[in-house]
Design a protein around this motif. Structure first.
Motif, PDB file in Angstrom:
ATOM      1  N   GLU A  69       0.800  -1.074  -0.095  1.00 21.97           N
ATOM      2  CA  GLU A  69       0.143   0.159   0.097  1.00 21.97           C
ATOM      3  C   GLU A  69       1.147   1.348   0.180  1.00 21.97           C
ATOM      4  O   GLU A  69       0.568   2.249  -0.730  1.00 21.97           O
ATOM      5  N   TYR A  70       1.890   1.325   0.756  1.00 22.57           N
ATOM      6  CA  TYR A  70       2.726   2.372   1.110  1.00 22.57           C
ATOM      7  C   TYR A  70       4.108   1.931   1.275  1.00 22.57           C
ATOM      8  O   TYR A  70       4.565   1.164   1.847  1.00 22.57           O
ATOM      9  N   LEU A  71       4.965   3.074   0.793  1.00 28.13           N
ATOM     10  CA  LEU A  71       6.628   2.858   1.004  1.00 28.13           C
ATOM     11  C   LEU A  71       6.996   4.277   1.531  1.00 28.13           C
ATOM     12  O   LEU A  71       6.594   5.227   0.879  1.00 28.13           O
ATOM     13  N   ASP A  77      12.504  14.394   8.181  1.00 30.52           N
ATOM     14  CA  ASP A  77      11.288  14.409   7.448  1.00 30.52           C
ATOM     15  C   ASP A  77      10.835  13.089   7.122  1.00 30.52           C
ATOM     16  O   ASP A  77      11.389  12.055   7.181  1.00 30.52           O
ATOM     17  N   ILE A  78       9.576  12.920   6.867  1.00 30.98           N
ATOM     18  CA  ILE A  78       8.928  11.631   6.296  1.00 30.98           C
ATOM     19  C   ILE A  78       8.556  12.025   4.998  1.00 30.98           C
ATOM     20  O   ILE A  78       7.934  13.074   4.535  1.00 30.98           O
ATOM     21  N   GLU A  79       8.538  10.959   3.957  1.00 34.84           N
ATOM     22  CA  GLU A  79       8.042  10.981   2.724  1.00 34.84           C
ATOM     23  C   GLU A  79       7.594   9.737   2.278  1.00 34.84           C
ATOM     24  O   GLU A  79       8.212   8.626   2.354  1.00 34.84           O
ATOM     25  N   PHE A  80       6.227   9.949   1.971  1.00 41.32           N
ATOM     26  CA  PHE A  80       5.730   8.788   1.375  1.00 41.32           C
ATOM     27  C   PHE A  80       6.164   8.738  -0.204  1.00 41.32           C
ATOM     28  O   PHE A  80       5.461   9.373  -1.002  1.00 41.32           O
ATOM     29  N   LEU A  81       6.527   7.400  -0.645  1.00 41.77           N
ATOM     30  CA  LEU A  81       6.998   7.585  -2.030  1.00 41.77           C
ATOM     31  C   LEU A  81       5.955   7.087  -2.928  1.00 41.77           C
ATOM     32  O   LEU A  81       5.214   6.049  -2.672  1.00 41.77           O
ATOM     33  N   ARG A  82       6.203   7.652  -4.309  1.00 36.31           N
ATOM     34  CA  ARG A  82       5.148   7.168  -5.143  1.00 36.31           C
ATOM     35  C   ARG A  82       5.503   5.951  -5.577  1.00 36.31           C
ATOM     36  O   ARG A  82       6.576   5.799  -6.065  1.00 36.31           O
ATOM     37  N   LEU A  83       4.712   4.851  -5.784  1.00 36.85           N
ATOM     38  CA  LEU A  83       4.832   3.498  -6.559  1.00 36.85           C
ATOM     39  C   LEU A  83       4.324   3.286  -7.640  1.00 36.85           C
ATOM     40  O   LEU A  83       3.156   3.625  -8.054  1.00 36.85           O
ATOM     41  N   VAL A 117      15.879   8.306  -4.936  1.00 34.51           N
ATOM     42  CA  VAL A 117      15.549   8.796  -3.502  1.00 34.51           C
ATOM     43  C   VAL A 117      16.719   9.559  -2.850  1.00 34.51           C
ATOM     44  O   VAL A 117      17.720   8.556  -2.543  1.00 34.51           O
ATOM     45  N   ALA A 118      16.647  10.591  -2.393  1.00 31.21           N
ATOM     46  CA  ALA A 118      17.882  11.159  -1.626  1.00 31.21           C
ATOM     47  C   ALA A 118      17.824  10.571  -0.399  1.00 31.21           C
ATOM     48  O   ALA A 118      16.734  10.787   0.298  1.00 31.21           O
ATOM     49  N   VAL A 119      19.093  10.566   0.243  1.00 34.48           N
ATOM     50  CA  VAL A 119      19.049  10.051   1.579  1.00 34.48           C
ATOM     51  C   VAL A 119      20.288  11.004   2.243  1.00 34.48           C
ATOM     52  O   VAL A 119      21.302  11.223   1.418  1.00 34.48           O
ATOM     53  N   TYR A 120      19.930  11.174   3.551  1.00 39.67           N
ATOM     54  CA  TYR A 120      21.119  12.090   4.105  1.00 39.67           C
ATOM     55  C   TYR A 120      21.182  11.682   5.722  1.00 39.67           C
ATOM     56  O   TYR A 120      20.297  10.969   6.090  1.00 39.67           O
ATOM     57  N   GLY A 121      22.283  11.777   6.227  1.00 35.18           N
ATOM     58  CA  GLY A 121      22.339  11.465   7.703  1.00 35.18           C
ATOM     59  C   GLY A 121      22.041  10.015   7.849  1.00 35.18           C
ATOM     60  O   GLY A 121      22.706   9.156   7.186  1.00 35.18           O
ATOM     61  N   GLN A 122      20.910   9.415   8.490  1.00 35.18           N
ATOM     62  CA  GLN A 122      20.801   7.970   8.505  1.00 35.18           C
ATOM     63  C   GLN A 122      19.268   8.012   8.065  1.00 35.18           C
ATOM     64  O   GLN A 122      18.529   8.577   8.750  1.00 35.18           O
ATOM     65  N   SER A 123      19.021   7.088   7.247  1.00 30.90           N
ATOM     66  CA  SER A 123      17.677   7.116   6.455  1.00 30.90           C
ATOM     67  C   SER A 123      17.394   5.680   6.727  1.00 30.90           C
ATOM     68  O   SER A 123      18.015   4.676   6.663  1.00 30.90           O
ATOM     69  N   HIS A 142       0.005  11.955   4.195  1.00 25.99           N
ATOM     70  CA  HIS A 142       0.523  10.467   3.800  1.00 25.99           C
ATOM     71  C   HIS A 142       0.325  10.240   2.187  1.00 25.99           C
ATOM     72  O   HIS A 142       0.303   8.938   1.844  1.00 25.99           O
ATOM     73  N   LEU A 143       0.555  11.376   1.185  1.00 26.85           N
ATOM     74  CA  LEU A 143       0.448  11.197  -0.042  1.00 26.85           C
ATOM     75  C   LEU A 143       1.777  11.540  -0.633  1.00 26.85           C
ATOM     76  O   LEU A 143       2.751  12.220  -0.072  1.00 26.85           O
TER      77      LEU A 143
END
Length: 745
Positions: A205-207, A222-228, A241-247, A415-416
């Motif tokens: 349903e969500y990632l 931050d929180i990101e709901f990724l489009r599948l 998908v950009a990652v930084y610090g600890q993801s 959540h979108l």
């Protein structure tokens, strides 16, 4: 007599039976046994199936339950009760339990191989077992019993009838069935002993990706709901998908089959082809099951529920963390432990990296999500100012290389997924202009080119200060001309630490200056939000007037924890309400909430502590009865109330009715018992007597019916049925029915 000659017959256990001439009764018995143990949709490797009907599963092992994982399988019984239940192999009954709650009437069989079979929600035991439990209930005058037996008291053979299915405890008619190992740890029956046909892969349903400057519980940036994209079972994320610090990543998925939704049995995640995390729900431990809302991501589930405005299916919408947190004690991670699954961007080489997520049901059907991640290695874009018009936003940008360009996205709910917006970048004026809509929830911007910068999330147009607390920093939105103070110390920051939001407001991330203690935030002379308590060790948190107090020890915390208690608000003149925040705060064990009633002039005889469930729109009693103070336990944050309950339970619809005349000498005695607030929590709060003799009546908590089926014929003549009920606050109610049974004296 009919005669039949059968030369050979093969059943699914691969045993071959040879028959000569048989009597009809023998043939009938054999075919009956064959029907019992041949289940079209399931077959046992070592054990028989516990029912003799074609079955479906309404729940599987590892499904989500409030406060624990489901430790067995729920077998449907066609919406009816009363089907015979059988011993799955040789053994003996070593435990019998009866309750209004939980498993209701339950049997525990110690099997010949050392394992334990558990049968729950039964309506009746076999006659010999029923006699023992009834005698114990009568002696103790308590429906609740938990009896342990020795090996030679109730020996059973494979296929023996031991009980009838029911719906005691709670829920629709079904059989709850478990297999536990010799150490009492639940095993997945569908993994070890039975198998149902299922060709449907899980559905995602969500990632979600959470990004942290430094990982800590509730400390994400931050929180990101990724489009599948793609089609199940092969999905992918189009954008890198950009990652930084600890993801870290979490996924919401479920396994559909036969009209039901089940939980995911196993999952794994690989980075550049190497597995970095996995789990498999193969074995559980009751003693650590209450960690379920910590192991699963309860915050994400609540976020989706809040946006959709409805409570979600518990098995369909659980978010599985694809990483391990500190203090997570579960057994189902194979060889992995903390910090498995957490992606440290500093360890990534430049360029894109492949990430693959695989989810499986208990039959091995899989679905996959493929994506690429890349370390964000450029400074967060500097925006000097924002100009807001009726239908557009203009961002005045700082300096960055000409070879790079800004990207802007928006989303309409948290959540979108974010979506790209057409924008106009003026290289000479250093402005970025794009359309704005009232439907937009927030925006984010980054710089993209050879390098990839982190996203900066912003929500323009604020008109009043706000604060969002995290464990080691605060996200503040405030007018920059006012001084910001933490514990009366002025906060200084550089331009790169703030982001304009328009209307003279700015967003800033302010580090928390203490590890243990209280924090007070002010803009000038005015306090923002609540007093916040930051703890990594034992301590106490208080409401602003010190009326409410929470005590906890270091073992109650999942690491550094932020806690706040809001001011008490009057509740319609009948008490007070307050919040413990954050709402999704979790403790590792129950902690004590204490209310000092003298400050509120409350009578402890009528007031108690309650927790409000937003899912069910209902208050739940969590209090302890004490003459000096009001107290209770909680495992997390949310809305709480100090509420009054002077109203006794209501007993209605007594049968037989008062003054009635009946012919049946073994009637079903019943009534409806309801309570408007504090409710009930144990069996001793109910009592039914016939002519002064206590009887083991059962309370159906779902339908609120208290009933007893008379076992021995009542004598003709007059009889008195008396029912008593006491709610959790101590309010009492009594109802009496005098009726006459016809017949000869």
């Amino acid at each position: 007599l009919y005669q039949l000659k059968i030369t050979a017959l093969t059943i699914h256990s691969n045993m071959v039976y040879y028959f000569n001439v048989l009597k009809l009764s023998e043939i009938t018995l054999f075919l009956f046994c064959l029907f019992i143990f041949s289940i079209p949709e399931a077959h046992g490797q070592n054990y028989l199936w516990p029912l003799n009907i074609e079955s479906k599963l309404s729940s599987q092992f590892g499904d989500y339950r409030d406060g624990h994982w489901h430790a067995g399988i729920d077998i449907t019984t066609r919406g009816k009760t009363g089907y015979k239940v059988y011993a799955v192999t040789d053994g003996y009954i070593y435990r019998i339990r009866t309750s209004f709650w939980g498993y209701g009437k339950a049997l525990y069989l110690k099997l010949s191989d050392g394992c334990i079979a558990v049968y729950g929600h039964l309506t009746r035991f076999s006659p010999s077992i029923e006699k023992v439990i009834r005698q114990q209930q009568m002696n103790k005058k308590n429906y609740y019993q938990d009896i342990f037996l020795t090996a030679n008291e109730f020996v059973v053979k494979k296929g023996d009838y031991i009980a009838l299915t029911g719906q005691t405890g709670s829920g629709a008619p079904h059989l709850h069935f478990e297999i536990r190992d010799r150490y009492n740890f639940p095993l997945n029956p569908l993994k070890h002993y039975y198998r149902f046909t299922d060709n449907h892969p899980p559905i995602v349903e969500y990632l979600v990706v959470k990004r942290y400057h430094k990982y800590g519980s509730g400390n994400y940036h931050d929180i990101e709901f990724l489009r599948l994209d793609g089609q199940n079972p092969e999905l992918f994320v189009k954008d890198t998908v950009a990652v930084y610090g600890q993801s870290l990543f979490a996924v919401s998925a479920y396994d559909p089959n036969n009209g039901y939704n089940y939980s995911i049995n196993s999952g794994r995640m690989s980075l550049d082809g190497d597995e970095i995390f996995s789990f498999e729900h193969d074995r559980l431990d009751y003693s650590i099951g209450e960690q379920i809302d910590y192991v699963c991501d309860l915050e994400l589930k609540k976020l989706v529920e809040k946006q959709n405005g409805i409570a979600l299916d518990k098995d369909k919408n659980i978010f599985y963390r694809l990483y391990i947190q500190p203090h997570d004690k579960q057994w189902f991670y194979n060889q992995y432990s903390y910090p498995a699954g957490i992606i440290d961007s500093d360890s990534l080489e430049p360029g894109p990296h492949s990430l693959k997520i695989s989810l499986s049901d208990v039959n091995g059907n899989e679905c996959h999500v493929n994506l690429y991640i890349k370390k964000a290695d450029f400074e967060i874009p500097v925006v000097r100012d924002i100009c807001i018009s009726n239908d557009s936003l203009r961002l005045y940008m700082g300096a960055f290389p000409v070879s790079l360009e800004p990207q802007i996205q928006r989303r309409q709910a948290p959540h979108l997924p974010y979506q790209y917006i057409y924008s106009d970048f003026d290289l000479f004026e250093r402005t970025l202009t794009f359309p704005m809509s009232d439907n937009d929830y927030d925006y984010r911007i980054r710089i993209k080119g050879e390098y990839l910068s982190p996203w900066m999330v912003f929500k323009p147009g604020l008109k009043s200060p706000s604060v969002t607390p995290y464990v080691d920093y605060f996200e503040l939105c405030f007018p920059i001309e006012e001084d910001l103070l933490i514990n009366d110390q002025r906060v200084t920051y550089q331009n790169k630490d703030i982001f304009p939001l328009g209307n003279g407001f700015y967003k800033a991330l302010i580090p928390v200056p203490v590890e243990n203690g209280i924090l007070e935030l002010k803009l000038g002379e005015n306090q923002i939000g609540n007093d916040y308590f930051i703890y990594s060790k034992s301590g106490s948190a208080y409401s602003p007037d010190s009326t409410v107090m929470i005590d906890f020890s270091e073992k109650d915390l999942f690491g550094p924890t932020l806690i706040a208690i809001t001011e008490l608000k009057p509740d319609n003149g009948d008490g007070y309400t307050f919040d413990i925040i954050p709402e999704d705060l979790l403790f590792n064990d129950e902690v004590e909430i204490t209310i000092l009633p003298e400050k509120l002039d409350l009578n402890t005889a009528y007031f108690s502590l309650y927790y409000y469930s937003s899912q069910k729109s209902k208050w739940y009693f969590i209090g302890n009865r004490n003459q000096n103070h009001i107290s209770g336990q909680t495992r997390g944050g949310g809305k709480f109330g100090i509420l009054i309950d002077r109203t006794p339970p209501v007993i209605s619809k007594l049968k037989p009715k008062n003054g009635s005349i009946i012919k049946n000498r073994k009637p079903r005695l019943s009534c409806v018992i309801t309570d408007d607030l504090s409710g009930f929590k144990n069996e001793t709060q109910f009592e039914m007597t016939i002519d002064g003799i206590w009887v083991p009546a059962y309370y159906d908590i779902d339908n609120e019916i208290f009933f007893y089926k008379v076992m021995y014929p009542l004598k003709p003549g007059r009889h008195i049925l008396r029912v008593r009920a006491t709610d959790n606050q101590g309010n009492k109610a009594t109802a009496i029915s005098r009726f006459t049974v016809l017949g000869k004296y």
